[in-house]
Design a protein around this motif. Structure first.
Motif, PDB file in Angstrom:
ATOM      1  N   LEU A  83      -0.402  -6.488   4.959  1.00  0.00           N
ATOM      2  CA  LEU A  83       0.294  -6.648   6.245  1.00  0.00           C
ATOM      3  C   LEU A  83      -0.519  -7.545   7.180  1.00  0.00           C
ATOM      4  N   GLY A  84      -1.823  -7.266   7.256  1.00  0.00           N
ATOM      5  CA  GLY A  84      -2.666  -7.960   8.219  1.00  0.00           C
ATOM      6  C   GLY A  84      -2.687  -9.466   8.018  1.00  0.00           C
ATOM      7  N   SER A 121       5.940   0.641  15.031  1.00  0.00           N
ATOM      8  CA  SER A 121       7.014  -0.259  14.611  1.00  0.00           C
ATOM      9  C   SER A 121       7.227  -0.061  13.117  1.00  0.00           C
ATOM     10  N   PHE A 122       8.480  -0.133  12.707  1.00  0.00           N
ATOM     11  CA  PHE A 122       8.827   0.227  11.334  1.00  0.00           C
ATOM     12  C   PHE A 122       9.587  -0.919  10.666  1.00  0.00           C
ATOM     13  N   ILE A 123       9.096  -1.368   9.555  1.00  0.00           N
ATOM     14  CA  ILE A 123       9.653  -2.514   8.811  1.00  0.00           C
ATOM     15  C   ILE A 123      10.481  -3.442   9.713  1.00  0.00           C
ATOM     16  N   HIS A 138       0.542   5.042  -1.697  1.00  0.00           N
ATOM     17  CA  HIS A 138       0.753   6.319  -0.985  1.00  0.00           C
ATOM     18  C   HIS A 138       1.840   7.142  -1.681  1.00  0.00           C
ATOM     19  N   LEU A 156      -7.398  -6.533   7.599  1.00  0.00           N
ATOM     20  CA  LEU A 156      -6.938  -7.755   6.931  1.00  0.00           C
ATOM     21  C   LEU A 156      -6.593  -7.428   5.478  1.00  0.00           C
ATOM     22  N   GLY A 157      -5.410  -6.872   5.301  1.00  0.00           N
ATOM     23  CA  GLY A 157      -4.890  -6.602   3.955  1.00  0.00           C
ATOM     24  C   GLY A 157      -3.552  -7.298   3.809  1.00  0.00           C
ATOM     25  N   HIS A 163       0.842  -1.211   0.000  1.00  0.00           N
ATOM     26  CA  HIS A 163       0.000   0.000   0.000  1.00  0.00           C
ATOM     27  C   HIS A 163       0.874   1.257   0.000  1.00  0.00           C
ATOM     28  N   VAL A 214      -6.444  -1.961  -4.264  1.00  0.00           N
ATOM     29  CA  VAL A 214      -5.822  -1.913  -2.928  1.00  0.00           C
ATOM     30  C   VAL A 214      -6.551  -0.873  -2.080  1.00  0.00           C
ATOM     31  N   VAL A 255       1.419   0.160  12.844  1.00  0.00           N
ATOM     32  CA  VAL A 255       2.347  -0.021  11.723  1.00  0.00           C
ATOM     33  C   VAL A 255       1.764   0.583  10.447  1.00  0.00           C
ATOM     34  N   ARG A 292      -2.258  -9.857  -1.557  1.00  0.00           N
ATOM     35  CA  ARG A 292      -1.167  -9.030  -2.069  1.00  0.00           C
ATOM     36  C   ARG A 292      -1.074  -9.206  -3.577  1.00  0.00           C
ATOM     37  N   THR A 309      -2.919  -2.210  11.259  1.00  0.00           N
ATOM     38  CA  THR A 309      -2.420  -1.980   9.894  1.00  0.00           C
ATOM     39  C   THR A 309      -3.311  -0.985   9.142  1.00  0.00           C
ATOM     40  N   LYS A 328      -9.814  -1.888  -0.619  1.00  0.00           N
ATOM     41  CA  LYS A 328      -9.706  -3.048   0.280  1.00  0.00           C
ATOM     42  C   LYS A 328     -10.088  -4.333  -0.446  1.00  0.00           C
ATOM     43  N   CYS A 378       8.582  -6.922   2.822  1.00  0.00           N
ATOM     44  CA  CYS A 378       8.105  -5.748   3.567  1.00  0.00           C
ATOM     45  C   CYS A 378       6.936  -6.136   4.479  1.00  0.00           C
TER      46      CYS A 378
HETATM   47  P1  NAP Z   1      -3.705  -2.909   2.579  1.00  0.00           P
HETATM   48  O1  NAP Z   1      -3.337  -4.182   1.899  1.00  0.00           O
HETATM   49  O2  NAP Z   1      -4.498  -1.898   1.849  1.00  0.00           O
HETATM   50  O3  NAP Z   1      -4.423  -3.313   3.969  1.00  0.00           O
HETATM   51  C1  NAP Z   1      -4.912  -2.369   4.875  1.00  0.00           C
HETATM   52  C2  NAP Z   1      -6.207  -2.895   5.476  1.00  0.00           C
HETATM   53  O4  NAP Z   1      -6.610  -2.040   6.548  1.00  0.00           O
HETATM   54  C3  NAP Z   1      -7.374  -2.897   4.511  1.00  0.00           C
HETATM   55  O5  NAP Z   1      -7.435  -4.034   3.689  1.00  0.00           O
HETATM   56  C4  NAP Z   1      -8.558  -2.843   5.472  1.00  0.00           C
HETATM   57  O6  NAP Z   1      -8.785  -4.164   5.976  1.00  0.00           O
HETATM   58  C5  NAP Z   1      -8.044  -2.019   6.625  1.00  0.00           C
HETATM   59  N1  NAP Z   1      -8.492  -0.629   6.516  1.00  0.00           N
HETATM   60  C6  NAP Z   1      -8.180   0.264   5.556  1.00  0.00           C
HETATM   61  N2  NAP Z   1      -8.758   1.456   5.811  1.00  0.00           N
HETATM   62  C7  NAP Z   1      -9.415   1.316   6.976  1.00  0.00           C
HETATM   63  C8  NAP Z   1     -10.186   2.174   7.801  1.00  0.00           C
HETATM   64  N3  NAP Z   1     -10.397   3.450   7.447  1.00  0.00           N
HETATM   65  N4  NAP Z   1     -10.701   1.696   8.948  1.00  0.00           N
HETATM   66  C9  NAP Z   1     -10.496   0.434   9.305  1.00  0.00           C
HETATM   67  N5  NAP Z   1      -9.782  -0.454   8.556  1.00  0.00           N
HETATM   68  C10 NAP Z   1      -9.251  -0.009   7.423  1.00  0.00           C
HETATM   69  O7  NAP Z   1      -2.380  -2.146   3.047  1.00  0.00           O
HETATM   70  P2  NAP Z   1      -0.989  -2.752   3.555  1.00  0.00           P
HETATM   71  O8  NAP Z   1      -0.070  -2.922   2.398  1.00  0.00           O
HETATM   72  O9  NAP Z   1      -1.272  -3.861   4.468  1.00  0.00           O
HETATM   73  O10 NAP Z   1      -0.409  -1.490   4.344  1.00  0.00           O
HETATM   74  C11 NAP Z   1      -1.142  -0.924   5.418  1.00  0.00           C
HETATM   75  C12 NAP Z   1      -0.498   0.382   5.832  1.00  0.00           C
HETATM   76  O11 NAP Z   1       0.786   0.109   6.405  1.00  0.00           O
HETATM   77  C13 NAP Z   1      -0.220   1.351   4.684  1.00  0.00           C
HETATM   78  O12 NAP Z   1      -0.527   2.649   5.118  1.00  0.00           O
HETATM   79  C14 NAP Z   1       1.271   1.235   4.440  1.00  0.00           C
HETATM   80  O13 NAP Z   1       1.838   2.417   3.909  1.00  0.00           O
HETATM   81  C15 NAP Z   1       1.761   0.968   5.838  1.00  0.00           C
HETATM   82  N6  NAP Z   1       3.039   0.244   5.944  1.00  0.00           N
HETATM   83  C16 NAP Z   1       3.796   0.499   7.046  1.00  0.00           C
HETATM   84  C17 NAP Z   1       4.969  -0.219   7.225  1.00  0.00           C
HETATM   85  C18 NAP Z   1       5.794   0.028   8.454  1.00  0.00           C
HETATM   86  O14 NAP Z   1       6.975  -0.305   8.450  1.00  0.00           O
HETATM   87  N7  NAP Z   1       5.250   0.558   9.532  1.00  0.00           N
HETATM   88  C19 NAP Z   1       5.392  -1.162   6.293  1.00  0.00           C
HETATM   89  C20 NAP Z   1       4.585  -1.389   5.191  1.00  0.00           C
HETATM   90  C21 NAP Z   1       3.392  -0.694   5.038  1.00  0.00           C
HETATM   91  P3  NAP Z   1     -10.277  -4.696   6.235  1.00  0.00           P
HETATM   92  O15 NAP Z   1     -10.887  -4.819   4.865  1.00  0.00           O
HETATM   93  O16 NAP Z   1     -10.012  -5.984   6.897  1.00  0.00           O
HETATM   94  O17 NAP Z   1     -10.964  -3.714   7.121  1.00  0.00           O
END
Ligand code: NAP
Length: 319
Positions: free
Chosen positions: A148-149, A253-255, A7, A145-146, A3, A292, A229, A300, A206, A295, A120
Motif C-alpha cells: 500500500l505504502g 479509509s476502506f478500499i 491475515h 513502505l510496503g 497483506h 511479506v 488504512v 508487491r 499502512t 517486511k 486493492c
Molecule cells: P505490507 O506490504 O506488509 O506493508 C506494510 C508495511 O508497514 C511494512 O512493509 C512496513 O514498512 C510497515 N510496518 C509493518 N509492521 C510495522 C510496525 N509494527 N511498525 C511500523 N511499521 C510497520 O502490507 P500491505 O499489503 O501494504 O497492507 C498493509 C495493511 O493494510 C494490512 O494490514 C492489510 O490487511 C491492510 N489493508 C487495508 C485495506 C483497507 O481498505 N483499509 C486495504 C488493503 C490492505 P516499513 O518496512 O517501511 O516499516
C-alpha cells in the motif's frame, strides 16, 4: 498478494472460514460472457478487486461507494454473498465468475502484472488521498513502505503533494526517494522526526498491526488527519488533548468503490504508474507470505496464475 491475504489465510482476524482461496488483486482476460453481459467481450483485459457484489440499493451503493454498502459488500473471498448465500473464493485460481458491474477495464498501456496491485493497494491509497483532496502545496506522510505504502507515495507525488515516508526499514531509504519522496524518516533519525512537529497536513498509516498513534499526531498541523488504512484492530489510547488542541482527526479509509477503482486505473494508465512487483509462481506462495510479514517485499508479489498448472512451478520454463 495483499497483506490481507496473509491475515485472512492465517485467521489473524478470527473470521476465516476454511477452505479459503485468497486473492483480490486480479487481472486477466475475459474467457466467456453470459448472455446479458453488455460491457465486455471475450479477450478484454480486465481486473477484479476486493469486492464482487453489494446490495446495489443503499445510499452508499447508489453513490458507487460499494465498500461502505449498508448491508456489507460481498468481498472477493472469505465472504458470504448477501443475495445468494454462497461463499466466495478469490483470485489464487485460474478462473473467476463475476457480475460485470464489478469488473474493471485495465488500460492497455500498463503491464498487466504490475497493474494488478492497483485493484486493492492502488485504490485504497487513491481513495484516501482523494477524500482529503491531496494536491500541490500539501505535505503528507506515508507510514510504512510496503504494498500500500509504495503505491501511496507514487500516487501522492503524481497528485502534486510533497511526500515523506516513515519506514522502520533503513534499507528502503533509496527506494522511497526513487519513488518520489523528498524525505525518509526512520526510528534512526528521530531528531528529524521531532523537527517535523506540526508540519503535516495528512498522514496515511499502512502499518498492519496495533501501534501507538500519539507520536504521529504530534506531527500534524491544525486540522490535520491521521488516516488508518492498515491496522483494523482497536486503537490503543489516543491522547484527547492532542486531538482537541489542534482539531486533529484520527480517521480511517476502506478500499474504494467501483467507480473510483476505474478512476485510479485510468489515472495510472495515463501516467504510466503501476506497482513495483516480484512475479512468482503459486508454488512459492508460502515463502512469499513469510517475506511479506518480514517486511521483505519490494513491493508487491504477483502470482503468475498459469503456474497453477505447472508442477515444477517455474515461470521461466513457460516463457
Ligand atoms: P505490507 O506490504 O506488509 O506493508 C506494510 C508495511 O508497514 C511494512 O512493509 C512496513 O514498512 C510497515 N510496518 C509493518 N509492521 C510495522 C510496525 N509494527 N511498525 C511500523 N511499521 C510497520 O502490507 P500491505 O499489503 O501494504 O497492507 C498493509 C495493511 O493494510 C494490512 O494490514 C492489510 O490487511 C491492510 N489493508 C487495508 C485495506 C483497507 O481498505 N483499509 C486495504 C488493503 C490492505 P516499513 O518496512 O517501511 O516499516
Amino acid at each position: 498478494v495483499c497483506h490481507t491475504d496473509v491475515h485472512e489465510t492465517r485467521n489473524d482476524w478470527h473470521s476465516t472460514s476454511y477452505p479459503i482461496v485468497p486473492g483480490h488483486e486480479i487481472v486477466g482476460r475475459v474467457r466467456a460472457t453470459g448472455s446479458r453481459v453488455t460491457r465486455f467481450v471475450v479477450g478484454d483485459l480486465v481486473g477484479i478487486g476486493a469486492m464482487v457484489d453489494s446490495c446495489r440499493h443503499c445510499e452508499a451503493c447508489v453513490k458507487s461507494l460499494q465498500q461502505y454498502c449498508h448491508r456489507g459488500p460481498t468481498f472477493t473471498y472469505n465472504s458470504k454473498n448477501n443475495v445468494t448465500g454462497e461463499v466466495t473464493y478469490g483470485g489464487y485460481s485460474d478462473s473467476l465468475v463475476v457480475n460485470e458491474d464489478f469488473v474493471l477495464r485495465v488500460p492497455s498501456s500498463l503491464n498487466p502484472a504490475a497493474a494488478a496491485p492497483l485493484m486493492c493497494a492502488g485504490v485504497t491509497m487513491y481513495s484516501a488521498l482523494r477524500h482529503y483532496a491531496i494536491g500541490a502545496g500539501m505535505k503528507i506522510g506515508i507510514v510504512g513502505l510496503g504494498g500500500l505504502g509504495h503505491m501511496g507515495v507514487k500516487l501522492a507525488v503524481a497528485m502534486g503533494a510533497e511526500v515523506a515516508v516513515f519506514t522502520t526499514s533503513l534499507g528502503k531509504t533509496g527506494d522511497a526517494l526513487r519513488l518520489g519522496a523528498t524525505e525518509v524518516l526512520t526510528p534512526a533519525n528521530l531528531d528529524a522526526v521531532t523537527q517535523h512537529a506540526r508540519n503535516f497536513d495528512l498522514l496515511v498509516s499502512t502499518i498492519g498491526s496495533v501501534h501507538d498513534v500519539n507520536p504521529y499526531l504530534e506531527l500534524l498541523k491544525r486540522d490535520g488527519s491521521y488516516v488508518i488504512v492498515g491496522a483494523l484492530e482497536p486503537i490503543p489510547t489516543v491522547r484527547g488533548n492532542l486531538l482537541a488542541s489542534r482539531r486533529i482527526a484520527v480517521a480511517g479509509s476502506f478500499i474504494g468503490g467501483i467507480a473510483e477503482t476505474q478512476e485510479v486505473l485510468d489515472f495510472c494508465g495515463e501516467r504510466g504508474i503501476a506497482a513495483d512487483i516480484e512475479l512468482i509462481p503459486i508454488q512459492d506462495i508460502n515463502s512469499a507470505f513469510d517475506r511479506v510479514v518480514a517486511k521483505d517485499v519490494r513491493y508487491r508479489f504477483v502470482i503468475d496464475m498459469a503456474s497453477i498448472h505447472d508442477r515444477a512451478g517455474t515461470i521461466a520454463s513457460r516463457r
